[in-house]
Design a protein around this motif. Structure first.
Motif: not given
Length: 284
Positions: A231-242, A269-284
């Motif tokens: 759930s936390n990971l999805q919240d971060v992804r939603d934050q980045v998406t917006h 492209d920048l948004r996709a890079q950030v989402l990839q970082l979120v998926d790779q490293f999780g919530v920090v």
């Protein structure tokens, strides 16, 4: 006894070989007369006692026994008259008859090192591992409405990797489960069956602690933590998406992941890079 088994196998192979030559006169071992069974047993004993004996020597031993029992040469085998076409020296036998001695010797040597059936059973029992201890559940430990489930699978143990309970079973073990979890396990009748709750042991033999409730609680806690993490990971992804600016995306990547983004690229492209970082490293 092993010698009787060897004699039986040798007799049946000889019977099959004779049938391949068109000779259907050989009876099955169970129907063979006593003299025929004893002849086969004598041949087995000869080869066991003389492992280097050749097929020719095997025939010589057989012939000596036959002559001593009053048999003689005859073109057609006649048990009542004790006539046999093989009652002659080995070198005078046709090739198909000589083959019988090769087959007989081969069977004895192939089976002579097998253990006796009784020895094999005794060895198996002596080396059989001790039955695993099965936790005891007393009547007073059973919550109302729970169901006793017994593991009846063929494997020595079982670990649940489907329903996320974290439960393990050994053969014959009974666990008392909440009804919703019990129904899931009982969907697999090849592995589980409704069990009988054991009665409480005598006071001087205290029951072993049943760890089912503790394991289920740990599994539920782990699932809750996993759900919260997702759930936390999805919240971060939603934050980045917006995020609607390159500056915000670049700042997020630098602050959270110490990664510098090239703001000259397209915002998608920048948004996709950030989402990839979120998926790779999780919530920090």
């Amino acid at each position: 006894m092993k010698r009787e088994l060897i004699a039986l196998v040798a007799h049946e192979i000889n019977r099959a070989y004779c049938a391949s030559l068109g000779d259907d006169s050989q009876p099955a071992w169970a129907d063979a007369p006593e003299w025929q069974q004893q002849s086969a047993l004598a041949g087995v004993d000869m080869h066991l006692a003389n492992p280097d004996a050749t097929p020719e020597q095997s025939h010589a031993s057989w012939l000596e026994q036959k002559l001593a029992d009053g048999w003689a040469y005859g073109e057609v085998k006649d048990a009542e008259k004790k006539l046999h076409p093989c009652c002659r020296p080995y070198e005078e036998l046709p090739p198909e008859q000589k083959s019988k001695d090769y087959l007989f010797r081969g069977v004895v040597h192939a089976l002579k090192d097998l253990p006796d059936a009784e020895e094999a059973v005794r060895e198996f029992i002596e080396n059989m591992p001790a039955a695993p201890s099965v936790p005891v559940v007393t009547l007073q430990d059973v919550p109302q409405g729970h169901v006793a489930v017994a593991y009846v699978g063929r494997r020595p143990d079982f670990t649940d990797r489907v329903y996320g309970t974290g439960l393990t079973f050994v053969q014959g073990q009974v666990r008392v489960l909440p009804p919703d979890i019990a129904r899931k396990f009982l969907r697999h009748p090849d592995q589980f069956a409704e069990g009988t709750i054991p009665v409480a042991p005598p006071a001087e033999q205290p029951a072993q602690t049943d760890d089912t409730a503790e394991i289920l609680a740990q599994a539920a806690k782990a699932q809750q933590e996993k759900h919260e993490e997702h759930s936390n990971l999805q919240d971060v992804r939603d934050q980045v998406t917006h995020m609607t600016s390159k500056e915000a995306l670049a700042h997020f990547a630098l602050t959270n992941f110490k990664q510098k983004l090239d703001k000259r690229g397209a915002i998608d492209d920048l948004r996709a890079q950030v989402l990839q970082l979120v998926d790779q490293f999780g919530v920090v």
